[in-house]
Design a protein around this motif. Structure first.
Motif, PDB file in Angstrom:
ATOM      1  N   SER A 115      -2.313   0.858   4.404  1.00  0.00           N
ATOM      2  CA  SER A 115      -2.995   2.597   3.450  1.00  0.00           C
ATOM      3  C   SER A 115      -3.206   3.150   4.682  1.00  0.00           C
ATOM      4  O   SER A 115      -3.845   4.377   4.567  1.00  0.00           O
ATOM      5  CB  SER A 115      -4.156   1.596   2.781  1.00  0.00           C
ATOM      6  OG  SER A 115      -2.921   0.745   1.483  1.00  0.00           O
ATOM      7  N   ALA A 174       0.289   9.753  -0.035  1.00  0.00           N
ATOM      8  CA  ALA A 174      -0.629   8.746  -0.246  1.00  0.00           C
ATOM      9  C   ALA A 174      -0.297   7.894  -0.881  1.00  0.00           C
ATOM     10  O   ALA A 174      -0.538   6.479  -1.852  1.00  0.00           O
ATOM     11  CB  ALA A 174      -2.078   9.503  -0.782  1.00  0.00           C
ATOM     12  N   ASP A 217      -7.510   2.777  -0.332  1.00  0.00           N
ATOM     13  CA  ASP A 217      -6.804   3.609  -0.900  1.00  0.00           C
ATOM     14  C   ASP A 217      -7.487   5.068  -1.282  1.00  0.00           C
ATOM     15  O   ASP A 217      -7.491   6.276  -1.619  1.00  0.00           O
ATOM     16  CB  ASP A 217      -5.769   3.302  -2.485  1.00  0.00           C
ATOM     17  CG  ASP A 217      -4.982   4.743  -2.568  1.00  0.00           C
ATOM     18  OD1 ASP A 217      -3.921   5.047  -1.732  1.00  0.00           O
ATOM     19  OD2 ASP A 217      -5.219   4.854  -3.843  1.00  0.00           O
ATOM     20  N   ARG A 257      -8.135   9.498  -1.632  1.00  0.00           N
ATOM     21  CA  ARG A 257      -7.567  10.327  -2.293  1.00  0.00           C
ATOM     22  C   ARG A 257      -9.061  10.561  -3.140  1.00  0.00           C
ATOM     23  O   ARG A 257      -9.357  12.048  -3.529  1.00  0.00           O
ATOM     24  CB  ARG A 257      -7.443   9.411  -3.498  1.00  0.00           C
ATOM     25  CG  ARG A 257      -5.570   8.459  -3.352  1.00  0.00           C
ATOM     26  CD  ARG A 257      -5.654   8.109  -4.331  1.00  0.00           C
ATOM     27  NE  ARG A 257      -3.940   6.985  -4.257  1.00  0.00           N
ATOM     28  CZ  ARG A 257      -2.593   7.540  -4.709  1.00  0.00           C
ATOM     29  NH1 ARG A 257      -2.816   9.064  -5.331  1.00  0.00           N
ATOM     30  NH2 ARG A 257      -1.324   6.859  -4.674  1.00  0.00           N
ATOM     31  N   TRP A 313       2.312   3.344  -1.371  1.00  0.00           N
ATOM     32  CA  TRP A 313       2.124   1.838  -2.211  1.00  0.00           C
ATOM     33  C   TRP A 313       3.764   1.448  -2.208  1.00  0.00           C
ATOM     34  O   TRP A 313       4.012   0.505  -2.708  1.00  0.00           O
ATOM     35  CB  TRP A 313       2.169   3.289  -3.675  1.00  0.00           C
ATOM     36  CG  TRP A 313       0.424   2.728  -3.859  1.00  0.00           C
ATOM     37  CD1 TRP A 313      -0.180   3.815  -3.401  1.00  0.00           C
ATOM     38  CD2 TRP A 313      -0.140   1.553  -3.845  1.00  0.00           C
ATOM     39  NE1 TRP A 313      -1.147   3.699  -3.526  1.00  0.00           N
ATOM     40  CE2 TRP A 313      -1.459   2.117  -3.751  1.00  0.00           C
ATOM     41  CE3 TRP A 313      -0.709   0.096  -4.145  1.00  0.00           C
ATOM     42  CZ2 TRP A 313      -2.973   1.674  -4.037  1.00  0.00           C
ATOM     43  CZ3 TRP A 313      -1.104  -0.085  -4.365  1.00  0.00           C
ATOM     44  CH2 TRP A 313      -2.787  -0.237  -4.199  1.00  0.00           C
ATOM     45  N   THR A 331       2.874  -0.824   0.498  1.00  0.00           N
ATOM     46  CA  THR A 331       1.606  -1.656   0.113  1.00  0.00           C
ATOM     47  C   THR A 331       1.537  -2.355  -1.145  1.00  0.00           C
ATOM     48  O   THR A 331       0.850  -3.541  -0.964  1.00  0.00           O
ATOM     49  CB  THR A 331      -0.167  -0.851   0.022  1.00  0.00           C
ATOM     50  OG1 THR A 331      -0.284   0.500   0.743  1.00  0.00           O
ATOM     51  CG2 THR A 331      -1.131  -1.300  -0.266  1.00  0.00           C
ATOM     52  N   SER A 336      -1.665   5.767   6.462  1.00  0.00           N
ATOM     53  CA  SER A 336      -1.275   7.060   5.565  1.00  0.00           C
ATOM     54  C   SER A 336      -2.584   7.245   4.904  1.00  0.00           C
ATOM     55  O   SER A 336      -2.677   8.814   5.141  1.00  0.00           O
ATOM     56  CB  SER A 336      -0.770   6.253   4.466  1.00  0.00           C
ATOM     57  OG  SER A 336      -0.856   6.627   3.369  1.00  0.00           O
ATOM     58  N   ALA A 337      -3.679   7.091   4.635  1.00  0.00           N
ATOM     59  CA  ALA A 337      -5.436   7.810   4.572  1.00  0.00           C
ATOM     60  C   ALA A 337      -5.826   8.788   5.621  1.00  0.00           C
ATOM     61  O   ALA A 337      -6.042  10.099   5.254  1.00  0.00           O
ATOM     62  CB  ALA A 337      -6.575   6.760   4.025  1.00  0.00           C
TER      63      ALA A 337
END
Length: 470
Positions: free
Chosen positions: A417, A54, A225, A229, A58, A61, A420-421
Motif C-alpha cells: 500500500s 491505487a 490507502d 486517494r 488491492w 493488499t 503504491s501510494a
C-alpha cells in the motif's frame, strides 16, 4: 479435554515429516506465487478493468489483509482441531479462491477470489511452521525451518517469471489454471503424510478478540490507502488511524482479562523475541514493496513486456530458495549472529543500490541488485524465526508463530500500500507517466532503504551474548 490424540509424540526426521511440511507449504507457495505473478499483470488488469494503480494494488493488499486477520486464529485452530482437518479446510478455501479467480469477469469478482485464497493460506501458513516446531527433532530444527522457508521462497522465483510468460502468451487467467494440478498434488500429500502430534482440546474461541484485532488491521490498511486517494493528513485518514489505535488498545485490554485469549500476549515479554518480530516485520514490508515496484517499473518505465518484467525477480528468488535450507545448516553450525547480520547487511545494500541507480536502470542491473537483496533475505528469514521462537516456552510457541505470521502479512499489505501510494502520488496529473513512475519509484526505494535499517539494528541487539539483551 482431549479426543483421539496422542499423549506423547516422538520427534523424528523422516519422509512423512518432510512431505507434510511440503504439503502445507505448497498452499503458502501458491498464495505467494499468485501474488507475485499477478503483480506482473497489474498494467494489463488496469487496462482491462479500467482501474488505476491505487485500485489494482488491492489484488495484493486484500489478500494480505485477510491473511493477517486469519493467522491469529492459528493458535486456537492448532489446539482445537486435528492437524489434518485444518489442512483439509484450508485447501478447500484456497481451491475455491483459485476457481473464482479463473472464472472472474470483473475486478470485484477477482478480489473475492483473492480473499478466499487469503483465508486458505492464512490457515495453512502457520500450520506448516507448527508442524515443524512440534515434530522436528531439536537438532534438526534449523534445517527443517530452512526446508519450510524453501517451499515459500520458491514462489517469488516462479511467480513473476512463469506468471509473466503465461499472462503474455495465454492471458492472466492461465496463472490460476496452472496452479490447480499443484494443489491437487498437495492435497494428496497432506492426506497421507500429516500426523497428529498433540492432544486436541475443546476450548472456546475468543470471537470478540478476533473481531477487535481484525477491525484494527482493516483501519490501518485503509488509512494508508486513503493517503494516496484523499491526501496524507486528511480527516478520513486521521479518523482511521485513530480507529486503529483505539481498537488495538481494546484488543490488548480484552486479551488480558479473558480466560482463553486469542493470543497469549505474554510472548511480548521476551525482549529477544520482540526484536526478532520487528526485524521480520520490517523485512516483509520491504519484500512486498519491492515485489510491487520492480515489475511495474520495468513495464511502465523501461517498456519491457510481462515476461521480461517478471524475470527480474527470478534469479534472485532462485538464489534465495537454494540458500534457504543451507542457511538453516549455517545456523545449526555457526549460531545466529553471523548469518543473520550478514543477511540484513546484504538486503540493505540491495535496496540502497536500487535507489541510487533507479534513474538509469536496465533489466540486467536490476536482476543483479535483486540477487544481492534476495541472498540477504534468505539468510535472515528462517534463521530469525528459529532464533525468535527459541526464546519462548514450548507451550506458547504456537502463539509466537501466530504473532510472527500475522504481523508479517500485515506488514506485507502495508508495504504494498505504501509503495503504491508513493508511486500513485507521483503519477497523479503527470503528462509523462513513465518519468513520473520513475520519480515515484525512486522515492519508494528511499523509504524502503530507511525501513531496512531497522532489522539490522534489531538483530544486532537480539543476537548479542546472553545477558546483554534479555
Amino acid at each position: 479435554m482431549s479426543e483421539e490424540a496422542p499423549t506423547s509424540f516422538e520427534r523424528r526426521l523422516d519422509a512423512r515429516l518432510v512431505l507434510s511440511v511440503i504439503a502445507a507449504g505448497i498452499m503458502s507457495f501458491s498464495g505467494v506465487c499468485v501474488e507475485t505473478a499477478m503483480n506482473v499483470t497489474f498494467p494489463t488488469l488496469m487496462s482491462e478493468f479500467k482501474i488505476d494503480t491505487a485500485t489494482v494494488q488491492w489484488m495484493t493488499t486484500s489478500y494480505l489483509l485477510v491473511l493477517a486477520s486469519i493467522v491469529p486464529t492459528s493458535s486456537y485452530l492448532n489446539r482445537r482441531f486435528k492437524t489434518k482437518t485444518v489442512f483439509t479446510v484450508s485447501m478447500c478455501f484456497y481451491i475455491a479462491g483459485i476457481v473464482t479467480g479463473l472464472t472472474a469477469v470483473s475486478f470485484p469478482m477477482l478480489l473475492c477470489g483473492r480473499i478466499l485464497e487469503g483465508i486458505g493460506t492464512g490457515i495453512a501458513l502457520p500450520l506448516m511452521f507448527n508442524i515443524i516446531t512440534e515434530q522436528a527433532p531439536t537438532k534438526n530444527m534449523g534445517v527443517m525451518m530452512g526446508i519450510g522457508t524453501l517451499v515459500t521462497a520458491m514462489a517469488p522465483a516462479v511467480g513473476p517469471s512463469v506468471g509473466g510468460w503465461l499472462a503474455e502468451n495465454f492471458g492472466w487467467r492461465a496463472i490460476f489454471a496452472a496452479l490447480l494440478p499443484v494443489l491437487i498434488v498437495a492435497f494428496v500429500l497432506g492426506i497421507f503424510s500429516i500426523r497428529q502430534s498433540h492432544p486436541v482440546e475443546k476450548r472456546k474461541f475468543d470471537a470478540l478478540g478476533w473481531v477487535l484485532l481484525s477491525l484494527s488491521f482493516v483501519c490501518l490498511v485503509f488509512a494508508v490507502d486513503f493517503g494516496s486517494r484523499l491526501g496524507w493528513g486528511s480527516p478520513a485518514q486521521l479518523a482511521l488511524f485513530a480507529g486503529f489505535v483505539c481498537l488495538l488498545a481494546l484488543f490488548v485490554r480484552h486479551e488480558k482479562n479473558v480466560d482463553v485469549p486469542l493470543v497469549h500476549l505474554s510472548v511480548f515479554g521476551k525482549r529477544r523475541f520482540v526484536l526478532g518480530v520487528v526485524a521480520l516485520v520490517t523485512l516483509q514490508f520491504t519484500v512486498l514493496g519491492l515485489s510491487f515496484l520492480l515489475p511495474n517499473y520495468s513495464q511502465l518505465v523501461m517498456g519491457t513486456g510481462q515476461t521480461e518484467a517478471g524475470s527480474i525477480l527470478l534469479l534472485g528468488c532462485f538464489v534465495g530458495a537454494l540458500m534457504a535450507p543451507l542457511s538453516g545448516q549455517i545456523l545449526d553450525k555457526l549460531g545466529a549472529r553471523r548469518p543473520i547480520l550478514t543477511g540484513a547487511s546484504c538486503a540493505l545494500l540491495g535496496v540502497i543500490l536500487l535507489e541510487l541507480f533507479s534513474g538509469n536502470l536496465h533489466t540486467a542491473a536490476a536482476t543483479a541488485i535483486y540477487v544481492c537483496f534476495a541472498f540477504g533475505q534468505s539468510l535472515m528469514v528462517g534463521n530469525t524465526m528459529t532464533t525468535s521462537l527459541e526464546q519462548l516456552p514450548a507451550e506458547t510457541r504456537a502463539d509466537g508463530n501466530a504473532v510472527i505470521n500475522t504481523l508479517q502479512q500485515l506488514a506485507g499489505a502495508l508495504g504494498t500500500s505504501v509503495a503504491s501510494a508513493i508511486v500513485n502520488a507521483a503519477q497523479a496529473g503527470a503528462s509523462n507517466v513513465a518519468h513520473a513512475t520513475m520519480l515515484g519509484t525512486r522515492s519508494a526505494y528511499l523509504v524502503l532503504a530507511v525501513v531496512m535499517v531497522v532489522p539490522l539494528l534489531c538483530m544486532e541487539r537480539a543476537t548479542r551474548a546472553k545477558g546483554s539483551a534479555d
